[in-house]
Design an enzyme around this catalytic site. Structure first.
Site, short mmCIF file in Angstrom:
data_model
loop_
_atom_site.label_atom_id
_atom_site.label_comp_id
_atom_site.label_asym_id
_atom_site.label_seq_id
_atom_site.Cartn_x
_atom_site.Cartn_y
_atom_site.Cartn_z
N SER A 1 1.69 -3.27 -0.27
CA SER A 1 0.97 -2.07 0.14
C SER A 1 1.99 -0.96 0.36
CB SER A 1 0.20 -2.37 1.43
OG SER A 1 -0.46 -1.22 1.90
N LYS B 1 -0.52 -1.63 -4.24
CA LYS B 1 -1.61 -0.90 -3.57
C LYS B 1 -1.03 0.38 -2.99
CE LYS B 1 -3.77 -1.72 0.86
NZ LYS B 1 -4.54 -2.68 1.68
N LEU B 2 -1.65 1.50 -3.36
CA LEU B 2 -1.21 2.80 -2.82
C LEU B 2 -2.16 3.23 -1.72
CD1 LEU B 2 -0.51 4.79 -6.15
CD2 LEU B 2 1.07 3.33 -4.83
N LYS B 3 -1.59 3.63 -0.59
CA LYS B 3 -2.40 4.25 0.45
C LYS B 3 -2.73 5.68 -0.02
CE LYS B 3 -2.45 1.09 3.72
NZ LYS B 3 -3.69 0.55 4.32
N ASP C 1 -6.07 2.30 -1.24
CA ASP C 1 -6.69 2.04 0.07
C ASP C 1 -6.74 3.35 0.85
OD1 ASP C 1 -7.61 1.12 2.50
OD2 ASP C 1 -5.93 -0.23 2.89
N ASN D 1 -8.39 3.75 3.94
CA ASN D 1 -8.55 3.59 5.39
C ASN D 1 -9.50 4.63 5.98
OD1 ASN D 1 -5.32 2.46 5.21
ND2 ASN D 1 -6.79 1.27 6.39
N GLU E 1 -10.33 0.77 -1.85
CA GLU E 1 -10.59 0.07 -0.59
C GLU E 1 -11.00 1.06 0.50
OE1 GLU E 1 -7.17 -2.24 0.49
OE2 GLU E 1 -7.90 -2.70 2.50
N ASP F 1 -12.85 -3.17 3.73
CA ASP F 1 -11.89 -3.76 4.67
C ASP F 1 -12.48 -3.59 6.08
OD1 ASP F 1 -9.77 -4.31 6.39
OD2 ASP F 1 -8.34 -2.95 5.49
N LYS G 1 -9.58 -10.23 5.90
CA LYS G 1 -8.43 -10.04 6.80
C LYS G 1 -8.75 -10.81 8.08
CE LYS G 1 -6.46 -5.90 6.76
NZ LYS G 1 -6.36 -4.44 7.04
N GLY H 1 -3.76 -7.78 5.06
CA GLY H 1 -2.69 -8.04 6.01
C GLY H 1 -2.56 -6.94 7.05
C1 NPQ Z 1 -5.01 -2.12 5.56
N1 NPQ Z 1 -2.76 -3.11 5.93
O1 NPQ Z 1 -5.25 -2.83 4.60
C2 NPQ Z 1 -3.86 -2.41 6.51
C3 NPQ Z 1 -3.61 -1.32 7.41
C4 NPQ Z 1 -2.46 -1.44 8.34
C5 NPQ Z 1 -0.95 -3.90 4.57
O2 NPQ Z 1 -2.06 -1.92 4.14
C6 NPQ Z 1 1.66 -0.55 10.98
C7 NPQ Z 1 1.44 0.55 10.21
C8 NPQ Z 1 0.81 -1.60 10.89
C9 NPQ Z 1 0.35 0.62 9.36
C10 NPQ Z 1 -1.16 -2.62 9.92
C11 NPQ Z 1 -1.97 -2.86 4.86
C12 NPQ Z 1 -0.29 -1.56 10.04
C13 NPQ Z 1 -0.52 -0.44 9.28
C14 NPQ Z 1 -2.22 -2.52 9.07
C15 NPQ Z 1 -1.60 -0.40 8.43
O3 NPQ Z 1 -5.76 -1.21 5.78
MG MG Z 2 -7.19 -1.66 4.18
#
Ligand code: NPQ
Ligand code: MG
Length: 368
Positions: A135, A161-163, A188, A190, A213, A238, A262, A290
């Site tokens: 990620s 995976k790109l945020k 993703d 969020n 996502e 998610d 998750k 994760g």
């Molecule tokens: C998700 N995880 O899928 C989460 C969000 C997440 C791996 O992208 C510190 C900083 C802890 C950012 C735990 C991944 C975190 C974080 C989870 C983001 O949305």
């Molecule tokens: Mg996510």
């Protein structure tokens, strides 16, 4: 088993690089490790709540509080404990899935160590290694992103995976697709978008993404169903999926074509397995999400991700993706895969000397 003691240990885990998402930039994790002592031996679990309630409503101080005041005393008072009893006993307390997951994991670990069975075998794993994705956080510039992605691909990661967030979506996706060609690529958000962004998000369709996502708010199941009628990229949920029941509802309503399972978000590995089962029965592919777990949580995630319905590559990365020093023996990538631990219970435990160095506090929960 009888619960004799619960120890809450806070560990400070600096990240190897800042991780930026639509809900903020993190430079370290403040992780809550749970150690229990039972008449059958000890067990470890990890509570993945973040420091602030921005990813979800939980936060680490709140998790420690609810475990101390409610969850651990209830487990201690419940008599004969086993993996399946935890969820039943804790069901009378609303929410607090990450806190529950940490406790449930510790109980499963203790039970399986005593029975000399691995977590993977207990859950019904179908393979002995798991392909790994990574990620990648939001960056200050596209060149910086391309350098980061190039590094991960060189290390062997099999999916990127790109945020994304408004203002950081089409351009980085186009740049990564153009530069690296036919890689497995997904995004993703969020919860950073609104249903009114549907036309904009549909512009991602031409980049052949595995999925998008959680584009919308956690409780916006109908919004995701509506979005799915405009966007052809498969929608994956998610934050919205907190139980097998919400998974069944989201699938029935057409809100998702893929589910991120998750364990931390759904109260633990047994509910995570139920979600896997519901998805398999409905032909919905799943993958393991994760929370930047340490080796304790990562070991458990690997066991789960070895189940047969996990047909998409998940967010389980090697230890060094996030941490210079993990609390367990580090998990190292081999040909883009991580091995599923085979030892009893989680198959790993915190290394005492590392634990000593990273621990910021230890509290013993009074069990009444
Ligand atoms: C998700 N995880 O899928 C989460 C969000 C997440 C791996 O992208 C510190 C900083 C802890 C950012 C735990 C991944 C975190 C974080 C989870 C983001 O949305
Ligand atoms: Mg996510």
């Amino acid at each position: 088993m009888k619960l004799d003691a619960v120890e809450l240990r806070r560990v400070a885990m600096p990240l190897v690089s800042p991780f930026r998402t639509s809900f903020g930039t993190q430079t370290a994790r403040d992780v809550l490790l749970v150690r229990i002592v039972t008449d059958a031996g000890e067990g470890w679990g990890e509570c993945s709540a973040l420091a602030d309630p921005r990813y979800s409503s939980e936060y680490v101080d709140g998790a420690a509080d609810v475990i101390t005041r409610f969850l651990a005393p209830a487990l201690a008072a419940s008599g004969d404990l086993n993996a399946y009893a935890v969820g039943r006993v804790l069901a009378s307390f609303r929410g607090h899935w990450m806190a529950k997951s940490g406790l449930e994991t510790a109980v499963i670990d203790a039970q399986l160590r005593a029975q000399e069975q691995s977590f993977a075998s207990f859950l019904g794993a179908a393979r002995d290694r798991v392909p790994c994705g990574v990620s990648v956080g939001i960056m200050d510039s596209v060149p910086q992103l391309l350098d980061a992605v190039e590094g991960y691909l060189e290390e062997g990661y099999l999916r990127i995976k790109l945020k994304i967030e408004p203002g950081w979506d089409l351009e980085p996706v186009r740049a990564v697709r153009e530069r690296f060609g036919d890689i497995a690529l997904q995004v993703d958000a969020n919860t950073a978008y609104a249903v009114s962004d549907a036309r904009h998000l549909a512009r991602l369709d031409e980049y052949d993404l595995v999925l998008i996502e959680q584009p919308l708010e956690e409780d916006d199941i109908l919004g995701h169903a509506e979005l799915a009628r405009t966007v052809t990229t498969p929608i994956c949920l998610d934050e919205s999926i907190t139980s097998a029941r919400t998974a069944a509802a989201a699938i029935r309503l057409g809100a998702c074509a893929i589910v991120n399972v998750k364990p931390a978000r759904v109260g633990g590995y047994l509910e995570a397995r139920r979600i896997h089962d519901v998805c398999v029965a409905n032909g919905i592919p799943v993958w393991c999400g994760g929370m930047l777990e340490t080796g304790v949580g990562r070991a458990a995630n690997l066991a789960l991700a070895a189940l047969p319905g996990f047909t998409l590559i998940g967010d389980i990365s090697a230890s060094d993706r996030y941490y210079a020093t993990d609390v367990t023996e580090p998990f190292r990538l081999d040909d883009g895969h991580l091995p599923v631990p085979t030892g009893p219970g989680l198959g790993v435990a915190p290394l005492p000397d590392v634990l000593e160095r990273v621990t910021t506090s230890v509290t013993h929960v009074p069990l009444g």
